[in-house]
Scaffold this active site. Structure first.
Site, PDB file in Angstrom:
ATOM      1  N   LYS A 118       0.839  -1.210   0.000  1.00  0.00           N
ATOM      2  CA  LYS A 118       0.000   0.000   0.000  1.00  0.00           C
ATOM      3  C   LYS A 118       0.864   1.246   0.000  1.00  0.00           C
ATOM      4  O   LYS A 118       0.656   2.165  -0.787  1.00  0.00           O
ATOM      5  CB  LYS A 118      -0.901  -0.007   1.238  1.00  0.00           C
ATOM      6  CG  LYS A 118      -1.490   1.347   1.592  1.00  0.00           C
ATOM      7  CD  LYS A 118      -2.416   1.269   2.780  1.00  0.00           C
ATOM      8  CE  LYS A 118      -1.937   1.871   4.053  1.00  0.00           C
ATOM      9  NZ  LYS A 118      -1.652   3.293   4.097  1.00  0.00           N
ATOM     10  N   ASN A 119       1.842   1.282   0.921  1.00  0.00           N
ATOM     11  CA  ASN A 119       2.596   2.521   1.099  1.00  0.00           C
ATOM     12  C   ASN A 119       3.581   2.801  -0.026  1.00  0.00           C
ATOM     13  O   ASN A 119       4.167   3.880  -0.073  1.00  0.00           O
ATOM     14  CB  ASN A 119       3.317   2.519   2.453  1.00  0.00           C
ATOM     15  CG  ASN A 119       2.327   2.700   3.596  1.00  0.00           C
ATOM     16  OD1 ASN A 119       1.149   2.976   3.351  1.00  0.00           O
ATOM     17  ND2 ASN A 119       2.788   2.545   4.825  1.00  0.00           N
ATOM     18  N   CYS A 145      -5.810   8.072   9.286  1.00  0.00           N
ATOM     19  CA  CYS A 145      -6.002   7.414  10.568  1.00  0.00           C
ATOM     20  C   CYS A 145      -5.810   8.394  11.711  1.00  0.00           C
ATOM     21  O   CYS A 145      -4.958   9.254  11.658  1.00  0.00           O
ATOM     22  CB  CYS A 145      -4.991   6.285  10.727  1.00  0.00           C
ATOM     23  SG  CYS A 145      -5.502   4.760   9.982  1.00  0.00           S
ATOM     24  N   ARG A 149       0.051  14.197  13.273  1.00  0.00           N
ATOM     25  CA  ARG A 149       0.475  14.029  11.881  1.00  0.00           C
ATOM     26  C   ARG A 149       0.594  15.367  11.171  1.00  0.00           C
ATOM     27  O   ARG A 149      -0.157  15.691  10.254  1.00  0.00           O
ATOM     28  CB  ARG A 149      -0.452  13.072  11.151  1.00  0.00           C
ATOM     29  CG  ARG A 149      -0.530  11.750  11.853  1.00  0.00           C
ATOM     30  CD  ARG A 149      -1.211  10.693  11.051  1.00  0.00           C
ATOM     31  NE  ARG A 149      -0.330  10.073  10.082  1.00  0.00           N
ATOM     32  CZ  ARG A 149      -0.649   8.968   9.411  1.00  0.00           C
ATOM     33  NH1 ARG A 149      -1.789   8.391   9.604  1.00  0.00           N
ATOM     34  NH2 ARG A 149       0.184   8.461   8.532  1.00  0.00           N
ATOM     35  N   ASP A 165       3.878   0.546  12.388  1.00  0.00           N
ATOM     36  CA  ASP A 165       2.697  -0.092  11.800  1.00  0.00           C
ATOM     37  C   ASP A 165       2.483  -1.520  12.309  1.00  0.00           C
ATOM     38  O   ASP A 165       1.410  -2.093  12.122  1.00  0.00           O
ATOM     39  CB  ASP A 165       2.799  -0.112  10.271  1.00  0.00           C
ATOM     40  CG  ASP A 165       2.529   1.260   9.662  1.00  0.00           C
ATOM     41  OD1 ASP A 165       2.088   2.156  10.391  1.00  0.00           O
ATOM     42  OD2 ASP A 165       2.764   1.435   8.450  1.00  0.00           O
ATOM     43  N   ARG A 171      -9.150  -0.167   3.885  1.00  0.00           N
ATOM     44  CA  ARG A 171      -8.264   0.868   3.333  1.00  0.00           C
ATOM     45  C   ARG A 171      -6.896   0.298   2.971  1.00  0.00           C
ATOM     46  O   ARG A 171      -6.244   0.774   2.055  1.00  0.00           O
ATOM     47  CB  ARG A 171      -8.054   2.001   4.359  1.00  0.00           C
ATOM     48  CG  ARG A 171      -9.217   2.934   4.509  1.00  0.00           C
ATOM     49  CD  ARG A 171      -8.832   4.097   5.381  1.00  0.00           C
ATOM     50  NE  ARG A 171      -7.512   4.581   4.996  1.00  0.00           N
ATOM     51  CZ  ARG A 171      -6.623   5.135   5.830  1.00  0.00           C
ATOM     52  NH1 ARG A 171      -6.921   5.303   7.073  1.00  0.00           N
ATOM     53  NH2 ARG A 171      -5.459   5.548   5.392  1.00  0.00           N
TER      54      ARG A 171
HETATM   55  C1  UD1 Z   1       3.949   6.803   6.668  1.00  0.00           C
HETATM   56  C2  UD1 Z   1       3.101   5.589   6.446  1.00  0.00           C
HETATM   57  C3  UD1 Z   1       2.550   5.059   7.763  1.00  0.00           C
HETATM   58  C4  UD1 Z   1       3.675   4.803   8.738  1.00  0.00           C
HETATM   59  C5  UD1 Z   1       4.553   6.048   8.869  1.00  0.00           C
HETATM   60  C6  UD1 Z   1       5.780   5.806   9.723  1.00  0.00           C
HETATM   61  C7  UD1 Z   1       2.151   5.952   4.265  1.00  0.00           C
HETATM   62  C8  UD1 Z   1       0.942   6.260   3.452  1.00  0.00           C
HETATM   63  N1  UD1 Z   1       1.985   5.963   5.577  1.00  0.00           N
HETATM   64  O1  UD1 Z   1       3.121   7.821   7.214  1.00  0.00           O
HETATM   65  O2  UD1 Z   1       1.872   3.826   7.482  1.00  0.00           O
HETATM   66  O3  UD1 Z   1       3.146   4.485   9.994  1.00  0.00           O
HETATM   67  O4  UD1 Z   1       5.005   6.468   7.576  1.00  0.00           O
HETATM   68  O5  UD1 Z   1       6.508   4.735   9.261  1.00  0.00           O
HETATM   69  O6  UD1 Z   1       3.217   5.681   3.740  1.00  0.00           O
HETATM   70  N2  UD1 Z   1       5.702  14.596  11.262  1.00  0.00           N
HETATM   71  C9  UD1 Z   1       5.822  15.933  11.610  1.00  0.00           C
HETATM   72  N3  UD1 Z   1       5.863  16.846  10.606  1.00  0.00           N
HETATM   73  C10 UD1 Z   1       5.796  16.494   9.282  1.00  0.00           C
HETATM   74  C11 UD1 Z   1       5.680  15.125   8.940  1.00  0.00           C
HETATM   75  C12 UD1 Z   1       5.628  14.200   9.974  1.00  0.00           C
HETATM   76  O7  UD1 Z   1       5.908  16.289  12.796  1.00  0.00           O
HETATM   77  O8  UD1 Z   1       5.832  17.363   8.401  1.00  0.00           O
HETATM   78  C13 UD1 Z   1       5.614  13.595  12.346  1.00  0.00           C
HETATM   79  C14 UD1 Z   1       4.255  12.883  12.342  1.00  0.00           C
HETATM   80  O9  UD1 Z   1       3.313  13.628  13.070  1.00  0.00           O
HETATM   81  C15 UD1 Z   1       4.589  11.562  12.972  1.00  0.00           C
HETATM   82  C16 UD1 Z   1       6.036  11.309  12.533  1.00  0.00           C
HETATM   83  O10 UD1 Z   1       6.547  12.557  12.086  1.00  0.00           O
HETATM   84  O11 UD1 Z   1       4.544  11.684  14.372  1.00  0.00           O
HETATM   85  C17 UD1 Z   1       6.179  10.286  11.419  1.00  0.00           C
HETATM   86  O12 UD1 Z   1       5.423  10.691  10.302  1.00  0.00           O
HETATM   87  P1  UD1 Z   1       5.797  10.265   8.820  1.00  0.00           P
HETATM   88  O13 UD1 Z   1       7.061   9.466   8.819  1.00  0.00           O
HETATM   89  O14 UD1 Z   1       5.734  11.477   7.970  1.00  0.00           O
HETATM   90  O15 UD1 Z   1       4.611   9.278   8.473  1.00  0.00           O
HETATM   91  P2  UD1 Z   1       3.623   9.339   7.239  1.00  0.00           P
HETATM   92  O16 UD1 Z   1       4.391   9.600   5.983  1.00  0.00           O
HETATM   93  O17 UD1 Z   1       2.442  10.161   7.543  1.00  0.00           O
END
Ligand code: UD1
Length: 449
Positions: free
Chosen positions: A32-33, A126, A131, A314, A406
């Site tokens: 998915k990711n 989610c 996030r 995850d 999803r």
């Molecule tokens: C992706 C994955 C999700 C997985 C996560 C971590 C997808 C669609 N989703 O989510 O399944 O659990 O990686 O491996 O690929 N953060 C900030 N500022 C930002 C961006 C992130 O503070 O601009 C924080 C987030 O709030 C979170 C952490 O960084 O606490 C990790 O987020 P991130 O690695 O960006 O995860 P996603 O890309 O949303």
């Protein structure tokens, strides 16, 4: 049955009869990711892109709608997606779609790079934490974008993105991906330091390189991207879903009888496999598969989630389930998302003994779990409840399985094929599950390698 469910909404649900051994072979679907990111990245080229090994899951259908709303042509086949984005006529990703799926914000980078404008509603997805998207915004600004936040939309403009050196405060997966996609068509060289190293990001980089991008260092903390003028088209097969594989591994550790989990790369789950060994699960690891049987007894252990190659957040909920049935006390520390323990309350309804304290969960092992009425709190939490139900005594009803749809392709069917007893009750119609029967053939014929 518990009467604690408060939500009156009509929900699809699983009825699961626990206690059946799982044996045979279960095949892992495409990631998915990775699929969602490769679909977004396909906006970068005018040429036709044909993706294979795409999981037919709700999030893929939502991403297809996001791309269509921007003017791209998208056709979905059985595990294939054809995309042609040569006539983008809209730069706004609508709220109703972005709100359903956070990964929609990954069209920002490609749209900025390709047409110089993007307007994306603030994301949903989610409910596992705040996030934020500040790293995305800061990084795109470093590439020369002008960004404003107005009326719930992120509005970004740029005449021509320019390469830059960007240091991420945290190796955010999404931010690294957005920057990677933007930098591919930027002028000059971009460096991303403290970049995410997840296998799905490596897949994205490989795909972009396949289309003509010049990316080095994917899978390390330092990415170097030499911008190119344009990308071509191509055919590409997506990597296997290591999180789905991890889901099946934990199910096997609890109920497996020589269960074979096939068609994935165990090396992408090294730390998880090590942990399973540590808690007493015996595994036979091959290059593309793992054989697993139910452990005699689960030894308590501690888990700390971290960005890749650390223990994946995850899979945290699945280990919470596993350790609930251990012989002692375990501590789970969640370092990636601040609100990822919603599952604990539902597991406790099944007899688990979990206490949450900030970003730590204290799990006291119990002898068995008991069937009950539970509700999926989020995508992975929902799937973890299914795994718990497979070994619980009696029947469990898992409500709100739309979360699970999803991210998992035919989860109940896949489990039933290896011996589980899961009945799916669809109380509301699925809108989005239509696909073309003929596109698969096209995957072989339409685009040359
Ligand atoms: C992706 C994955 C999700 C997985 C996560 C971590 C997808 C669609 N989703 O989510 O399944 O659990 O990686 O491996 O690929 N953060 C900030 N500022 C930002 C961006 C992130 O503070 O601009 C924080 C987030 O709030 C979170 C952490 O960084 O606490 C990790 O987020 P991130 O690695 O960006 O995860 P996603 O890309 O949303």
């Amino acid at each position: 049955m518990s009467d604690l469910i408060t939500n009156n909404e009509i929900m699809n649900e699983f009825h699961i009869e626990g206690g059946y051994p799982l044996s045979g072979t279960i095949k892992v679907s495409g990631a998915k990711n990775a699929a969602l990111k490769l679909m977004a990245a396909s906006l970068l080229t005018d040429e036709e892109v044909l993706l294979g090994n795409v999981p037919l899951i709700e999030d893929v259908f939502i991403m297809a709608d996001v791309l269509r709303s921007l003017g791209a042509f998208v056709e979905i086949g059985k595990n294939t997606v054809l995309i042609k984005a040569n006539d983008l006529n809209n730069c706004t990703a609508p709220y109703n779609l972005v709100n359903k799926m956070r990964a929609s914000i990954l069209v920002m980078g490609p749209l900025l790079a390709k047409i110089g404008r993007t307007k994306v509603a603030m994301p949903g997805g989610c409910k596992i934490g705040l996030r934020k998207i500040d790293f995305h915004i800061k990084g795109l600004e470093a590439l020369g974008a002008e960004i404003s936040l107005e009326h719930g939309f992120i509005d970004a403009k740029s005449k021509q993105l320019k390469g830059s050196s960007i240091q991420l405060d945290f190796p955010s997966v999404g931010a690294t991906e957005n920057l990677l996609m933007a930098a591919v068509l930027a002028e000059g060289v971009t460096e991303v330091k403290n970049a995410a190293r997840e296998p799905e990001l490596v897949d994205l980089a490989n795909f972009l390189n396949h289309l003509g991008a010049k990316i080095e260092g994917a899978g390390t903390s330092n990415l170097k991207i030499q911008g190119v003028k344009k990308l071509g088209g191509g055919k590409y097969s997506i990597i296997a879903d290591r999180i789905e594989a991890g889901t099946f591994l934990v199910a096997g550790a609890l109920a497996g009888k020589d269960l074979i989990i096939s068609d994935f790369k165990p090396q992408t789950l090294s730390i998880v496999i090590e942990k399973l060994n540590e808690v007493g699960v015996s595994l036979q690891v091959e290059t593309d598969s793992v054989k697993v049987s139910k452990a005699q007894s689960i030894i308590s252990s501690n888990i700390v989630t971290l960005p890749y190659p650390g223990f994946p957040t995850d899979l945290q909920g699945f280990f919470m389930t596993l350790l609930s049935l251990s012989n002692g006390q375990s501590i789970i520390t969640e370092n990636v998302f601040e609100n990822r323990f919603l599952l604990a309350k539902e597991l406790n309804k099944m007899g688990a003994k979990i206490r949450i304290n900030g970003h730590r969960a204290l799990v006291n092992g119990v002898k068995s779990l008991k069937g009950n009425l539970v509700e999926s709190p989020d995508l992975r939490g929902g799937a973890a409840l299914v795994v718990a139900s497979l070994v619980a005594e009696g029947e469990t009803r898992v409500l709100n399985i739309d979360h699970i749809d999803r991210g998992y392709e035919n989860l109940s069917e896949k489990f039933n094929n290896i011996g589980a007893q899961i009945k799916r009750i669809d109380r509301k119609e699925k809108k989005n599950n239509k696909y073309s029967q003929t596109l698969n053939q096209s995957f072989l014929e339409r685009v040359s390698e």
